[in-house]
Scaffold this active site. Sequence first.
Site, mmCIF file in Angstrom:
data_model
loop_
_atom_site.group_PDB
_atom_site.id
_atom_site.type_symbol
_atom_site.label_atom_id
_atom_site.label_comp_id
_atom_site.label_asym_id
_atom_site.label_seq_id
_atom_site.Cartn_x
_atom_site.Cartn_y
_atom_site.Cartn_z
ATOM 1 N N SER A 40 13.992 18.795 12.759
ATOM 2 C CA SER A 40 13.779 18.910 14.199
ATOM 3 C C SER A 40 15.132 18.867 14.865
ATOM 4 O O SER A 40 16.035 18.197 14.394
ATOM 5 C CB SER A 40 12.903 17.772 14.743
ATOM 6 N N CYS A 41 15.281 19.607 15.923
ATOM 7 C CA CYS A 41 16.513 19.602 16.714
ATOM 8 C C CYS A 41 16.160 20.041 18.121
ATOM 9 O O CYS A 41 15.104 20.639 18.335
ATOM 10 C CB CYS A 41 17.571 20.563 16.150
#
Length: 453
Positions: A40-41
Amino acid sequence: MDQPGVGVLGPRPGQGRGGDAPVGAPPGFGMAGQGPAPSSCDCFVALPPHTAAPAVIFGKNADRPRCEVQELVYVPAATHRPGDRVQCTYIEIEQAERTHAVVLSRPAWLWGAEMGANEHGVCVGNEGVWTREPVGEDEALLGMDLVRLGLERGRSAREALEVITALLERHGQGGSCKEEPVPFVYHNTFLLADRGEAWVLETAGRYWAAQRIREGSRNISNQLSIGTDITAEHAELRQRARSQGWWSGAGEFSFAEAFSLEQQPPRMEAAKARYSAGKELLRQHAGHITAETFMAILRDKASGICVDSEGFRTAGSMVSVLPRDPALPCVHFFTATPDPSRSVFKPFIFVAGLKPAPQVMSPSFSDDPAKKVPRFQSTVDRRHELYRRHQAALELMDRDQEQGQKLQQTLRDLERQGLEAVNALLGGDVAPSPEELAELFFDCVDAEMKFYK
């Protein structure tokens, strides 16, 4: 605790293993017996009129496996001979005649970067996505390699995008994105920015679509987000969608609708909430966005943008200010440590004679398990000195709440001093010497480390 003295631009010298992954990985790409692998980013950009000053502001959180170390490296500009090759994380490709100076925040085991900037004021960050195009375990270019290649070879955001798409079409993307024996593979989206504009680039295998952002703000978060507003695209993109039955050929073509998975992995569903929260935070601050605004957004845990879980966490964070006035320098803030809510953003400015900061560079290994085939059969300790000291400080914060709060306040005071000095520079209130600018990042890191002793 005494405060170290601060010069014209910041503090002066002499002052002052892998965890379980979260639920939601695509089938087949988890750690054996450990649940799914993490990813995730969140990436943000704001342009006038959403920014408080005439500047473009870029920000990113790099969320990675919990115990992965992210280092900060500076690579100077260089010229290369015809026929030279460059070894990326997995494959070797043709080298460019000239490469620009870059500063990179990267997982210490690989060649590329999660995010970074170059000497011409170009910033690039990437995020993982899964699409209808299959991911493959064959080693090719990582999305993180493409981030670095775009920065090294592009003098503008658009030029960096052209570099990335050309290399993607030629070499493809693939290979494990995690320093562990079980492959973890994804495709990539990118956010690119310079002093004048920004671009969102989204990929599916070797296919891609790009959207130009001229004003306002934009964020990306582990999902395809380019719909019908496509500025540039792979020459065979629509033909591919039609041949696979993903688009009828009638009506407007939406990249996200055609190439997104019908059944999204749970983590991509979760990304929708982060994307919506990030979009709302940008909306709330429209017209008043500053570097401090982006730092606060990257520290926001309620939205999930700042991550600190058993399996993975925000391993590094970056905020850049790219003034429209070419006479002013671009300023890039990096934490070089995990969890921005408990880290210090430190300013970096490209200038001749930069003083190296070995405190944020990981050790190298002659027998590196990331470079041997089969890969990742053993582990090494990649922690750099700032990471080690920061890790001990986090343990103190968790163990002794009162002392932890004092240390946290001290670190925020240190960060505020750096921000005030940078704002004075960009406002024309101070004119630091080239030597001060060359030592700026080193001095800030050095001051932070002294607080951890």
